[in-house]
Design a protein around this motif. Structure first.
Motif, short mmCIF file in Angstrom:
data_model
loop_
_atom_site.label_atom_id
_atom_site.label_comp_id
_atom_site.label_asym_id
_atom_site.label_seq_id
_atom_site.Cartn_x
_atom_site.Cartn_y
_atom_site.Cartn_z
N VAL A 1 0.87 -1.17 0.00
CA VAL A 1 0.00 0.00 0.00
C VAL A 1 0.90 1.22 0.00
O VAL A 1 1.84 1.29 0.79
CB VAL A 1 -0.90 0.04 1.26
CG1 VAL A 1 -1.81 1.25 1.22
CG2 VAL A 1 -1.72 -1.22 1.39
N THR A 2 0.67 2.16 -0.90
CA THR A 2 1.42 3.40 -0.83
C THR A 2 0.44 4.54 -0.61
O THR A 2 -0.65 4.56 -1.16
CB THR A 2 2.23 3.69 -2.12
OG1 THR A 2 1.32 3.91 -3.19
CG2 THR A 2 3.14 2.54 -2.48
N VAL A 3 0.86 5.47 0.24
CA VAL A 3 0.07 6.66 0.50
C VAL A 3 0.82 7.83 -0.11
O VAL A 3 1.98 8.06 0.25
CB VAL A 3 -0.13 6.86 2.01
CG1 VAL A 3 -0.93 8.13 2.28
CG2 VAL A 3 -0.82 5.65 2.62
N GLU A 4 0.20 8.53 -1.04
CA GLU A 4 0.86 9.62 -1.75
C GLU A 4 2.18 9.12 -2.36
O GLU A 4 3.17 9.83 -2.35
CB GLU A 4 1.14 10.79 -0.80
CG GLU A 4 -0.11 11.59 -0.46
CD GLU A 4 -0.67 12.34 -1.67
OE1 GLU A 4 0.07 13.11 -2.26
OE2 GLU A 4 -1.84 12.12 -2.01
N GLY A 5 2.16 7.90 -2.86
CA GLY A 5 3.36 7.36 -3.50
C GLY A 5 4.41 6.84 -2.54
O GLY A 5 5.43 6.31 -2.95
N ILE A 6 4.16 7.04 -1.24
CA ILE A 6 5.15 6.61 -0.26
C ILE A 6 4.80 5.23 0.27
O ILE A 6 3.68 4.99 0.70
CB ILE A 6 5.24 7.64 0.89
CG1 ILE A 6 5.83 8.93 0.33
CG2 ILE A 6 6.09 7.11 2.02
CD1 ILE A 6 5.73 10.10 1.26
N SER A 7 5.78 4.32 0.17
CA SER A 7 5.53 2.94 0.55
C SER A 7 6.01 2.67 1.97
O SER A 7 7.16 2.93 2.31
CB SER A 7 6.24 2.01 -0.44
OG SER A 7 6.39 0.75 0.14
#
Lengths: 251, 207
Positions: free
Chosen positions: B170-176
Motif C-alpha cells: 500500500v502506498t500513501v501519496e506514492g510513499i511505501s
C-alpha cells in the motif's frame, strides 16, 4: 420425503462441488507471482552524517517534549478547529504564491497557472486566504518549493541532514529552504511581527502533522531510519513529479 | 395423482439443479473477482465502518483490531509483504526465522493499519480506481480519497496467488510503508543479524 429431498440436495449440490472442485481450481488463471525484481531495491540512503544527525534528532525530540508538544496541545486545546483550519489555510495561501513561482521556474506553466488561480480565488472569495474556496472548486493545493526546483534542474540530493527545530532535510533542500527564507517578505518585516508570523506557521504545521507523528512512533522499529526513509521517498517523488510534468509540458 | 406427484418431483429436481449450479459456480466467481472491485469494496467498507462506529475511531479499542483481523488481514498477503520488506535479507533467514518474521511483522502491520484506519473519519472518500502494471505486483489499483486540503492518493499493489487476489503493498501519496520497513530491516540485519529483526519486532509487539 424430507429425508429424500435432503439426500437429493446432497447428491446434486454437494457432490458436484466435490467432483468439480479440482477442475475448477485448474481453470484458475496460472499463478503469475513474478519473481521479486532485485534492481527494484533502492540504493541505501546517503547518510554520511548519521552520528551528527542522530544527535540533532535526539535534540529535536527533547525540544519537542519540553516545548513544542505542550504548545501544540495548548494551541489545539484553546483554538476551535475552524480557527486552526483558517490559520492553516492562510499560510497555505501564502505558500501557493511561492509554489506558483517555483512551477514557473520549473517550466511548468499549466501548474503555475492553477496555483495562481488558487491564490486569486482564495485571497478574494476566501477572504485573505482564510477559506480554501479553490479546493471546493476542484483546484487542490499542490506541493512545490525551491528544493524541488533545484532537483528538477538536476542538482543532486546530497547527504541527508537533520536541522535543529526544522527536522529532516538534505543538503539540496537546505539550500532551497535558505533561498525561501531570503525571499520571504516576512524576513524584511520588523522583528516582532516577523517572528510571530513564522512562529505561528511553525506551530500550525506541527499541529497538522501531530497525528502522523503518532502513527510513525507506533509503527517504527527505529524511528530515525523510518522517518529518514519516508522523508527521502517524499522528496524523490516530488522531484520526479516535477520532472515528469516539465518534460510533458515541453513536448 | 401420480402424474402431479411426478411433476412436483420434477419441479423439485429442477429447483435443486438450479441451486446446484449456483452453489458450484460461486467459488469460481469469487476467484475471478477483479482487483479493482476488491479494492473498491475494501476501501468503501473500511471508511464506512469507521465513520458509522465511533468505537472504531479509537486506535486502541478491541473492536478496531477485531475489525482489521476480520476484514483486512484475510485480504493481505503478509508472506509476500514480509519478503519484499526483507529484500535481499530474506535469503539470509532460515525457514524458521522466516516464519517468525512473517508472524511478528504481520502483527505490527495489523496494528499500523488499525491506527491508520481509525483516522479515516476525517476523510470524505471518493474512490476512483485505475489499474496500472508495476514491478513486483501483478496490478496496482490507484485510489483517491478526497476531503482534506489535498486529495490523498492511496495505491494498492495486488498479486494473484493461490488464495485469489491479495494486497501486497500500500502506498500513501506514492510513499511505501514497506520500503520504510526495508530500510529498518537492513539496518537491523547489519547491526545484529536476522535475529535482530525478530527481536526488534517482538519488542515492538510487546512480547
Amino acid at each position: 420425503m424430507k429425508i429424500r429431498t435432503a439426500s437429493v440436495f446432497f447428491l446434486l449440490a454437494v457432490l458436484p462441488n466435490i467432483a468439480f472442485a479440482a477442475p475448477v481450481k485448474k481453470m484458475k488463471p496460472a499463478v503469475i507471482t513474478a519473481p521479486l525484481v532485485e534492481e527494484n531495491e533502492p540504493a541505501p540512503p546517503n547518510d554520511m552524517l548519521e552520528p551528527l544527525n542522530r544527535a540533532t534528532f535526539a535534540l529535536n525530540d527533547g525540544i519537542d517534549f519540553v516545548l513544542i508538544n505542550p504548545l501544540v496541545t495548548l494551541w489545539n486545546g484553546i483554538m476551535p478547529s475552524f480557527v486552526r483550519t483558517g490559520v492553516g489555510n492562510f499560510f497555505n495561501n501564502l505558500d501557493d504564491v511561492y509554489v506558483g513561482v517555483n512551477h514557473v521556474l520549473q517550466g511548468n506553466g499549466s501548474a503555475a497557472g492553477a496555483d495562481f488561480k488558487r491564490v486569486v480565488v482564495n485571497t478574494t472569495v476566501g477572504i485573505g486566504g482564510l477559506f480554501d474556496v479553490g479546493a471546493k472548486m476542484g483546484l487542490h493545493k499542490v506541493d512545490g518549493d525551491f528544493g524541488q526546483t533545484l532537483g528538477v534542474w538536476g542538482f543532486p540530493t546530497g547527504p541527508y541532514l537533520i536541522l535543529p527545530l526544522l527536522g529532516p532535510s538534505t543538503f539540496r533542500e537546505t539550500a532551497g529552504r535558505s533561498v525561501r527564507v531570503m525571499t520571504d517578505p516576512r524576513s524584511y518585516m520588523d522583528t516582532v511581527p516577523s517572528y510571530s508570523l513564522m512562529g505561528l506557521e511553525y506551530l500550525q504545521t506541527r499541529a497538522d502533522t501531530k497525528a502522523n507523528e503518532g502513527l510513525i512512533a507506533a509503527s517504527s522499529l527505529d524511528r530515525y531510519v523510518f522517518i529518514r526513509n519516508l522523508y527521502l521517498q517524499k522528496r524523490a517523488l516530488l522531484v520526479k513529479s516535477g520532472r515528469d510534468k516539465t518534460s510533458s509540458a515541453a513536448n | 395423482m401420480t402424474l402431479r406427484c411426478a411433476l412436483s418431483g420434477l419441479a423439485q429436481w429442477l429447483a435443486l439443479t438450479g441451486l446446484m449450479v449456483v452453489v458450484s459456480l460461486s467459488p469460481l466467481r469469487a476467484e475471478v473477482q477483479v482487483p479493482d472491485e476488491l479494492v473498491k469494496k475494501l476501501a468503501a467498507e473500511m471508511t464506512q465502518a469507521v465513520r458509522n462506529d465511533p468505537e472504531l475511531q479509537n486506535p486502541n479499542s478491541v473492536k478496531i483490531s477485531d475489525f482489521v483481523q476480520k476484514n483486512i488481514v484475510p485480504r493481505f498477503d503478509f508472506d509476500r509483504i514480509t519478503q519484499i520488506a526483507m529484500g535481499r535479507n530474506w535469503a539470509k533467514a532460515s525457514p524458521t526465522e522466516q516464519k517468525q518474521i512473517v508472524i511478528e511483522f504481520g502483527k505490527l502491520l495489523t496494528r499500523t493499519y488499525s491506527n491508520a484506519i481509525s483516522t479515516l473519519k476525517e476523510l470524505d472518500v471518493e474512490i476512483k480506481t485505475t489499474r496500472v502494471t508495476t514491478p513486483n505486483v501483478d496490478v496496482t489499483v490507484k485510489t483517491q480519497m478526497i476531503g482534506r486540503p489535498q486529495p490523498v492518493a492511496i495505491d494498492y499493489g495486488l498479486i494473484n496467488g493461490p488464495g485469489g487476489w491479495k494486497v501486497s503493498d500500500v502506498t500513501v501519496e506514492g510513499i511505501s510503508l514497506v520500503a520504510a520497513y526495508r530500510d529498518e530491516f537492513n539496518g537491523l540485519v547489519s547491526a545484529s543479524g536476522v535475529q535482530g529483526v525478530i527481536d526488534a519486532l517482538k519488542k515492538k509487539n510487546g512480547g
